[in-house]
Design a protein around this motif. Structure first.
Motif, PDB file in Angstrom:
ATOM      1  N   GLY A 193     -10.001   2.254 -65.960  1.00 38.05           N
ATOM      2  CA  GLY A 193     -11.421   1.915 -66.021  1.00 38.05           C
ATOM      3  C   GLY A 193     -12.380   2.882 -65.360  1.00 38.05           C
ATOM      4  N   HIS A 194     -11.902   4.022 -64.856  1.00 40.08           N
ATOM      5  CA  HIS A 194     -12.848   4.982 -64.289  1.00 40.08           C
ATOM      6  C   HIS A 194     -13.661   5.633 -65.383  1.00 40.08           C
ATOM      7  N   ASP A 195     -14.908   5.961 -65.062  1.00 39.83           N
ATOM      8  CA  ASP A 195     -15.688   6.661 -66.077  1.00 39.83           C
ATOM      9  C   ASP A 195     -15.266   8.124 -66.132  1.00 39.83           C
ATOM     10  N   LYS A 196     -15.793   8.813 -67.127  1.00 38.24           N
ATOM     11  CA  LYS A 196     -15.327  10.170 -67.418  1.00 38.24           C
ATOM     12  C   LYS A 196     -15.432  11.102 -66.218  1.00 38.24           C
ATOM     13  N   VAL A 197     -16.620  11.092 -65.614  1.00 39.90           N
ATOM     14  CA  VAL A 197     -16.887  12.026 -64.520  1.00 39.90           C
ATOM     15  C   VAL A 197     -15.970  11.728 -63.345  1.00 39.90           C
ATOM     16  N   GLU A 198     -15.916  10.447 -63.001  1.00 43.82           N
ATOM     17  CA  GLU A 198     -15.087  10.027 -61.887  1.00 43.82           C
ATOM     18  C   GLU A 198     -13.622  10.376 -62.143  1.00 43.82           C
ATOM     19  N   ALA A 199     -13.173  10.109 -63.365  1.00 46.11           N
ATOM     20  CA  ALA A 199     -11.775  10.389 -63.707  1.00 46.11           C
ATOM     21  C   ALA A 199     -11.483  11.876 -63.557  1.00 46.11           C
ATOM     22  N   ARG A 200     -12.422  12.693 -64.009  1.00 48.02           N
ATOM     23  CA  ARG A 200     -12.198  14.137 -63.917  1.00 48.02           C
ATOM     24  C   ARG A 200     -12.128  14.596 -62.459  1.00 48.02           C
ATOM     25  N   ASN A 201     -13.054  14.092 -61.653  1.00 47.15           N
ATOM     26  CA  ASN A 201     -13.060  14.478 -60.240  1.00 47.15           C
ATOM     27  C   ASN A 201     -11.774  14.074 -59.545  1.00 47.15           C
ATOM     28  N   ARG A 202     -11.388  12.828 -59.789  1.00 47.55           N
ATOM     29  CA  ARG A 202     -10.168  12.343 -59.144  1.00 47.55           C
ATOM     30  C   ARG A 202      -8.942  13.094 -59.637  1.00 47.55           C
ATOM     31  N   ALA A 203      -8.949  13.429 -60.926  1.00 50.04           N
ATOM     32  CA  ALA A 203      -7.798  14.142 -61.477  1.00 50.04           C
ATOM     33  C   ALA A 203      -7.669  15.520 -60.829  1.00 50.04           C
ATOM     34  N   HIS A 204      -8.819  16.186 -60.649  1.00 49.11           N
ATOM     35  CA  HIS A 204      -8.787  17.497 -59.986  1.00 49.11           C
ATOM     36  C   HIS A 204      -8.220  17.376 -58.578  1.00 49.11           C
ATOM     37  N   ARG A 205      -8.680  16.345 -57.871  1.00 46.63           N
ATOM     38  CA  ARG A 205      -8.208  16.158 -56.510  1.00 46.63           C
ATOM     39  C   ARG A 205      -6.702  15.890 -56.484  1.00 46.63           C
ATOM     40  N   ALA A 206      -6.258  15.014 -57.400  1.00 48.61           N
ATOM     41  CA  ALA A 206      -4.831  14.666 -57.430  1.00 48.61           C
ATOM     42  C   ALA A 206      -3.975  15.891 -57.726  1.00 48.61           C
ATOM     43  N   LEU A 207      -4.488  16.714 -58.628  1.00 47.68           N
ATOM     44  CA  LEU A 207      -3.752  17.926 -58.992  1.00 47.68           C
ATOM     45  C   LEU A 207      -3.692  18.890 -57.809  1.00 47.68           C
ATOM     46  N   ALA A 208      -4.806  18.962 -57.083  1.00 46.63           N
ATOM     47  CA  ALA A 208      -4.847  19.836 -55.913  1.00 46.63           C
ATOM     48  C   ALA A 208      -3.869  19.327 -54.850  1.00 46.63           C
ATOM     49  N   ASP A 209      -3.858  18.003 -54.631  1.00 44.57           N
ATOM     50  CA  ASP A 209      -2.931  17.430 -53.657  1.00 44.57           C
ATOM     51  C   ASP A 209      -1.486  17.741 -54.012  1.00 44.57           C
ATOM     52  N   ALA A 210      -1.222  17.858 -55.326  1.00 43.49           N
ATOM     53  CA  ALA A 210       0.138  18.157 -55.761  1.00 43.49           C
ATOM     54  C   ALA A 210       0.399  19.651 -55.799  1.00 43.49           C
ATOM     55  N   GLY A 211      -0.616  20.432 -55.407  1.00 47.35           N
ATOM     56  CA  GLY A 211      -0.472  21.882 -55.407  1.00 47.35           C
ATOM     57  C   GLY A 211      -0.333  22.463 -56.802  1.00 47.35           C
ATOM     58  N   MET A 212      -1.004  21.844 -57.764  1.00 47.77           N
ATOM     59  CA  MET A 212      -0.835  22.271 -59.150  1.00 47.77           C
ATOM     60  C   MET A 212      -2.134  22.724 -59.795  1.00 47.77           C
ATOM     61  N   THR A 213      -3.112  23.044 -58.982  1.00 47.15           N
ATOM     62  CA  THR A 213      -4.417  23.385 -59.525  1.00 47.15           C
ATOM     63  C   THR A 213      -4.329  24.452 -60.612  1.00 47.15           C
ATOM     64  N   LYS A 214      -3.436  25.414 -60.371  1.00 49.64           N
ATOM     65  CA  LYS A 214      -3.323  26.518 -61.338  1.00 49.64           C
ATOM     66  C   LYS A 214      -2.862  26.048 -62.708  1.00 49.64           C
ATOM     67  N   LEU A 215      -2.166  24.921 -62.720  1.00 54.05           N
ATOM     68  CA  LEU A 215      -1.583  24.461 -63.992  1.00 54.05           C
ATOM     69  C   LEU A 215      -2.460  23.447 -64.716  1.00 54.05           C
ATOM     70  N   ALA A 216      -3.703  23.285 -64.228  1.00 52.74           N
ATOM     71  CA  ALA A 216      -4.571  22.234 -64.767  1.00 52.74           C
ATOM     72  C   ALA A 216      -4.638  22.248 -66.291  1.00 52.74           C
ATOM     73  N   SER A 217      -4.759  23.441 -66.867  1.00 52.65           N
ATOM     74  CA  SER A 217      -4.937  23.473 -68.321  1.00 52.65           C
ATOM     75  C   SER A 217      -3.637  23.790 -69.055  1.00 52.65           C
TER      76      SER A 217
END
Ligand SMILES: Nc1ncnc2c1ncn2[C@@H]1O[C@H](COP(=O)(O)OP(=O)(O)OP(=O)(O)O)[C@@H](O)[C@H]1O
Ligand SMILES: [Mg+2]
Lengths: 267, 281, 235
Positions: free
Chosen positions: A131-155
């Motif tokens: 139920g998160h909106d688009k913007v919120e989902a994107r922000n949280r997803a970036h953070r989660a990816l960073a926490d997992a040390g996977m920022t480079k693999l985002a795309s």
């Protein structure tokens, strides 16, 4: 940290187990403790699962151990509401699992299923689903990816990631939703030592933040490192549940002792 | 996200369908449907005369070309405004049952019997079609028949009857019932070295004659009259009676008759106008 | 008999002469068949997805029926649609007979079982893999179906192409419900039938070559764009 973020879901929510009005309770109520009573599964004359009473509540990390085919995955799947036992009931805080409550429940399956889209979108998808909106989902997803040390693999395409990256992404996706409970089915099998440590760090951080964790592991050293409780299964039964130190130092059952000693358990 | 993508693609498909429906509805305004025969269509007659009429009248004429039998059936189902075929008795029955108002002669040409160059039945130059058919039958030489209840087929059956031959009894041996249109039947006749009966217009415009040629012609029995009928708006309330009548008037009038006469292929006139607009039959 | 060389010459002449009549026929063929595939997809994909994930009495019967209907003879479909759309038929008042819409309806019916059956098989396999994960997302059944369709999109494209192949190549249905009316309902296949019946065999074969080339082009286009999409962000 808030672990129990549940967002407004459509009221016309379909309960998976139709148990009357109680099943209509939505994600705003906690799901712990998770209890199973009289869980029983039998196939081809073999008892795959026979667990009279199990409760997962409180805090901390429980590691579920036992030989291959002991019924570990089967039990977690049943407690997760993904499979129905032949007999027995599963309750999440007194109410059978229903669809809307999965926003408080996380699980990484033994073979994680990633969607055919980039890594970041995989996490966004899970966040949008609760139920998160688009913007919120994107922000949280970036953070989660960073926490997992996977920022480079985002795309990067999720389906072409390496085994270790896939496991980490699956974990990041489950964590991003910030569930109250997280089940992990062998999250570090076939990973290199660094990836194992990375995953263990993420699990520990979540646990420290108050998330209840149940993890299946075959690596007893890992079990020692991450857990404060060990639960051992054999032939579909729970043989022993004990605080980690006690389990390894003074196992009560003969099976547990044999298992720790690396002796094969004959069923 | 992906939900949006799916929604968009579904939306597009639905729009595509809607747009198609709309264009059809709009294009459906000014046209009539003529149920007619393959012989007139395949000969290219309509490609010649319809543009002339459409330019003058501003109404599109849509021709559905099938066998005469099927054309009449389709018209009976009210799926046409005008019927233009060549089987007088069937046309008169159509009018008699009230499906059509009046039948008018429009034009004629003739049927011919075609066959292989070496002509094993020896019918070349015979003046009577029935004699030719009898010769073919008596030697059991291959003959390809449309057998599709078309005007040509009805005429052919009439000639067999006149000659006292029942070819159906030998169907599958020398007598081949193709169940196909004129062109398809001619293709088969050419490939099998068989005889066949065809209207002259189709034969002249036929592109796959190979070694086949016209062997019998000129018998008054081979006369091929085309008639036109307006589908009755009493039986079929949805017919575009006014536009249909307008087209028929044009066909029977001097402009239409002239257009028909002007159509030729390889220097040969294919249809001969013979309308008597004030004299329905 | 004309030889093949003559047909190729005819085909080239047709294509490079940029015959406007040919363009019209090609365009109508594409418009009718692509629209039919779109309509069949809008119905068939969700139907296939539904059959893939649900269990109910009679499901097997529906699946077997759909699979058998993949082999529906176009003429029979044409006849049934004709009888429905005929002025004397149930849908007569819509006045759709002898229009491109009638052809789209007939082809949609022909293509629907192909798309639904192939989609069902594809999605059923996919569902085995995805079921638990989709439950864990807490999605409702509709959202689960949608996600499954989207995840299977590349395999499903093949189902759509199979449907398109059948639609663009069939003549039996469109000639009955369309009537092969010049400038209105004349498509590639009915033109080929007409030219064959006029004995213009080389021209007919030339048109056939163009038809095959168009089918090839559509497939190649889909193949290339799919490969590009897969390479770009997904797998
Ligand atoms: N649907 C089924 N039908 C029959 N047997 C099944 C089914 N599902 C699971 N089993 C059996 O149940 C037993 C327990 O399976 P489970 O996956 O829970 O084992 P596990 O303890 O997770 O083992 P591992 O450590 O190898 O993952 C196995 O012997 C398995 O073969
Ligand atoms: Mg397991």
């Amino acid at each position: 940290m808030r672990w129990s973020l549940c967002l407004g879901l459509p009221p016309k929510d379909m309960p998976m187990h139709d148990d009357g009005p109680s099943a209509l309770q939505t994600g705003t109520t906690p799901i712990l403790p998770i209890t199973g009573k009289g869980l029983f599964v039998r196939r081809k004359g073999r008892d795959l699962l026979d667990v009279q009473d199990i409760t997962i509540g409180g805090r901390g990390t429980t590691v579920l151990v036992g030989p291959n085919g002991a019924g570990k995955s089967l039990m977690l799947n049943i407690l997760a509401g993904l499979k129905a036992p032949d007999r027995g009931t599963v309750l999440w805080n007194g109410v059978p699992p229903s669809r809307s409550r999965y926003c408080r429940f996380g699980m990484v399956l033994q073979s994680a299923v990633l969607l055919r889209r980039p890594a970041l979108s995989n996490i966004e998808y899970a966040l949008r689903a609760v139920g998160h909106d688009k913007v919120e989902a994107r922000n949280r997803a970036h953070r989660a990816l960073a926490d997992a040390g996977m920022t480079k693999l985002a795309s990067a395409s999720a389906r072409v990631l390496s085994g270790g990256e896939r496991q980490r992404l699956a974990l990041a996706r489950a964590l991003a939703v910030q569930p109250d409970v997280l089940f992990l089915d062998e999250p570090t099998s076939s990973l290199d030592p660094a990836s194992v440590l990375a995953i263990e760090r993420m699990v520990k951080a979540a646990s420290d933040g108050g998330m209840r964790i149940v993890l299946i592991a075959h690596d007893l050293a890992q079990a020692r490192r991450v857990s404060n409780e060990i639960m051992m299964m054999h032939n579909g039964r729970i043989i022993e549940t004990a605080p980690t130190d006690r389990f390894f130092d003074a196992p009560k059952s003969a099976e547990a002792a044999a298992f720790i000693a690396g002796k094969i358990l004959i069923s | 996200m992906m939900k949006a993508a799916i929604r968009t693609s579904m939306f597009r498909s639905v729009m595509a369908v809607a747009m198609t429906l709309c264009t059809v509805a709009l294009a459906g305004d000014r046209h009539i449907i003529v149920q007619s025969t393959t012989s007139t269509q395949n000969s290219g007659l309509y490609d010649h005369i319809l543009p002339i009429y459409e330019a003058a009248a501003g109404v599109q004429v849509r021709v559905v070309a099938v066998g005469t039998g099927q054309a009449i059936k389709n018209a009976r189902n009210c799926d046409g405004d005008v019927l233009l075929v060549h089987a007088k008795s069937a046309e008169e029955a159509f009018v008699g049952q009230g499906y059509g108002k009046q039948r008018f002669d429009v034009m004629y040409n003739d049927f011919v019997i075609v066959g292989p160059r070496d002509d094993p039945a020896g019918i070349r130059g015979l003046s009577e079609a029935t004699e030719a058919l009898k010769a073919i039958a008596s030697l059991s030489l291959p003959f390809a028949s449309r057998a599709d209840d078309s005007g040509t087929h009805q005429k052919e059956m009439q000639l067999w009857r006149d000659g006292g031959v029942d070819p159906i009894a030998d169907s599958g041996t020398w007598y081949r019932e193709t169940g196909s249109g004129m062109g398809a039947t001619l293709n088969i006749a050419v490939a099998m070295n068989a005889y066949a009966m065809t209207d002259r217009a189709t034969w002249i415009s036929f592109g796959n004659k190979a070694e086949h040629s016209v062997l019998v012609e000129g018998d008054p029995d081979l006369f091929n009259q085309y008639g036109v009928i307006l589908v009755s708006s009493e039986k079929c309330p949805n017919t575009r009676a006014e536009a249909g009548q307008h087209f028929i008037n044009w066909l029977l009038g001097p402009d239409g008759q002239e257009a028909i006469a002007a159509y030729s292929l390889d220097g040969m006139q294919l249809f001969f106008p013979n309308a008597r607009p004030n004299d329905p039959s | 008999m004309q030889d093949f060389a003559a047909s190729f010459a005819e085909a080239f002449q047709l294509v490079f002469g940029l015959n406007s009549g040919l363009l019209e026929v090609v365009w109508l063929s594409l418009r009718v068949s692509l629209t039919a595939v779109a309509v069949a997809a809008v119905i068939g994909l969700p139907l296939g997805a539904f059959l893939a994930v649900s269990r109910f009495p009679g499901r097997a019967v529906i699946i077997v029926t759909l699979t058998a209907m993949m082999g529906l003879p176009p003429v029979v479909v044409g006849l049934v649609v004709y009888l429905m759309l005929s002025s004397a038929g149930a849908l007569g008042p819509l006045q759709l007979l002898y229009t491109p819409t009638a052809m789209i309806i007939a082809q949609s019916i022909l293509v629907l079982p192909i798309i639904a059956s192939l989609a069902r098989q594809t999605l059923e396999d996919l569902h085995v893999e995805y079921r638990d994960q989709l439950m864990l997302f807490g999605l409702g059944s509709l959202a689960r179906l949608r996600t499954l369709l989207w995840e299977g999109r590349y395999s499903l494209l093949t189902a759509l192409l199979a449907g398109f192949g059948r639609a663009i190549a069939e003549v039996g249905a469109v000639i009955i419900v369309g009537g092969n009316i010049n400038h209105v309902t004349r498509v590639m296949t009915t033109t080929i039938a007409l030219e064959t019946s006029k004995g213009n065999l080389a021209l007919a074969l030339g048109l056939g070559i163009i038809l095959v080339a168009i089918a090839f082009a559509v497939n190649a286009l889909v193949f290339v764009s799919r490969a590009a999409a897969e390479r770009y962000a997904h797998a």
